[in-house]
Design a protein around this motif. Structure first.
Motif, PDB file in Angstrom:
ATOM      1  N   GLY A  44       0.820  -1.214   0.000  1.00 24.01           N
ATOM      2  CA  GLY A  44       0.000   0.000   0.000  1.00 24.01           C
ATOM      3  C   GLY A  44       0.848   1.257   0.000  1.00 24.01           C
ATOM      4  N   ALA A  45       1.892   1.259   0.808  1.00 22.21           N
ATOM      5  CA  ALA A  45       2.774   2.428   0.870  1.00 22.21           C
ATOM      6  C   ALA A  45       3.472   2.655  -0.466  1.00 22.21           C
ATOM      7  N   LEU A  46       3.947   1.586  -1.087  1.00 25.95           N
ATOM      8  CA  LEU A  46       4.633   1.728  -2.378  1.00 25.95           C
ATOM      9  C   LEU A  46       3.669   2.157  -3.492  1.00 25.95           C
TER      10      LEU A  46
ATOM     11  N   ASP B 163       2.145   6.797  -7.069  1.00 28.27           N
ATOM     12  CA  ASP B 163       1.267   7.929  -7.396  1.00 28.27           C
ATOM     13  C   ASP B 163       2.013   9.251  -7.289  1.00 28.27           C
ATOM     14  N   ARG B 164       2.756   9.420  -6.202  1.00 20.88           N
ATOM     15  CA  ARG B 164       3.498  10.675  -6.011  1.00 20.88           C
ATOM     16  C   ARG B 164       4.548  10.858  -7.104  1.00 20.88           C
ATOM     17  N   LEU B 165       5.161   9.763  -7.536  1.00 17.76           N
ATOM     18  CA  LEU B 165       6.158   9.854  -8.597  1.00 17.76           C
ATOM     19  C   LEU B 165       5.520  10.199  -9.943  1.00 17.76           C
TER      20      LEU B 165
ATOM     21  N   GLY C 211       2.521  13.448  -8.811  1.00 18.14           N
ATOM     22  CA  GLY C 211       2.919  14.507  -7.892  1.00 18.14           C
ATOM     23  C   GLY C 211       2.050  14.530  -6.647  1.00 18.14           C
ATOM     24  N   TYR C 212       1.066  13.668  -6.577  1.00 14.11           N
ATOM     25  CA  TYR C 212       0.143  13.548  -5.445  1.00 14.11           C
ATOM     26  C   TYR C 212      -0.436  12.140  -5.458  1.00 14.11           C
ATOM     27  N   VAL C 213      -1.146  11.787  -4.397  1.00 14.79           N
ATOM     28  CA  VAL C 213      -1.792  10.479  -4.307  1.00 14.79           C
ATOM     29  C   VAL C 213      -3.227  10.615  -4.789  1.00 14.79           C
ATOM     30  N   LEU C 214      -3.622   9.747  -5.713  1.00 16.28           N
ATOM     31  CA  LEU C 214      -5.002   9.739  -6.195  1.00 16.28           C
ATOM     32  C   LEU C 214      -5.895   9.078  -5.155  1.00 16.28           C
ATOM     33  N   ASP C 215      -6.936   9.773  -4.743  1.00 12.15           N
ATOM     34  CA  ASP C 215      -7.928   9.237  -3.812  1.00 12.15           C
ATOM     35  C   ASP C 215      -9.286   9.278  -4.489  1.00 12.15           C
ATOM     36  N   PHE C 216     -10.140   8.304  -4.153  1.00 16.88           N
ATOM     37  CA  PHE C 216     -11.457   8.295  -4.798  1.00 16.88           C
ATOM     38  C   PHE C 216     -12.580   7.721  -3.938  1.00 16.88           C
TER      39      PHE C 216
END
Length: 169
Positions: free
Chosen positions: A101-103, A108-110, A113-118
């Motif tokens: 999950g962390a990876l 996403d950040r790579l 530039g941010y984490v996609l949340d939905f």
């Protein structure tokens, strides 16, 4: 270690596939909102530039790289710690879920530039404004599993029976 790898791989893949299907294929990034089972489960587009609930998300490039480095360091730390322990299969699965999950959020950040949340869940007249993703579920479940399934696995020593008292004392 194989169990950790496969659990992590499954968590990573499930998160990335869910984001691709919901955000890109269902075009949530354009539509912004899809009611799935209202009010319990809804898809709401979110860009998380911080940690959980957007904390420490000032949007700067420096904070993005700090969060990437922190997530990678935690993954390496959990992996080293798990490799030095004799853990149950459930503890290994938990470690894998946390790492995968962390990876997934690191990727996403790579990429974005941010984490996609939905994912958004509300209930009982309470409108929850926060969104999260499948990786967040795996991180939380993995951390909880590591707490629950690790620790002192030794059974407590049996109390030695008191020696029979000598007669007359």
């Amino acid at each position: 270690m194989r169990t950790i790898f496969w659990a992590g791989f499954a968590a990573f893949l499930a998160d990335q596939l869910s984001k691709y299907l919901v955000v890109h294929t269902m075009e949530l990034s354009r539509i912004r909102s899809i009611d799935v089972l209202p009010p319990l489960i809804n898809f709401r587009y979110g860009e998380n530039r911080g940690i959980n609930f957007g904390l420490f998300g000032d949007g700067s490039d420096a904070s993005r790289w700090i969060l990437i480095g922190l997530a990678c360091a935690i993954c390496v730390g959990v992996l080293i710690w798990a490799s030095r322990q004799t853990m149950s299969i459930w503890a290994n699965i938990s470690a894998g879920l946390l790492i995968g999950g962390a990876l997934a959020n690191v990727v996403d950040r790579l990429i974005y530039g941010y984490v996609l949340d939905f994912l958004n869940m509300s209930c009982c007249g309470i409108n929850n404004p926060f969104v999260f993703n499948i990786a967040d579920i795996f991180i939380f479940a993995g951390a909880l599993g590591l707490i629950y399934f690790t620790g002192d696995t030794k059974k407590p020593a049996k109390a030695t029976p008191k020696k029979a008292q000598k007669k007359g004392q």
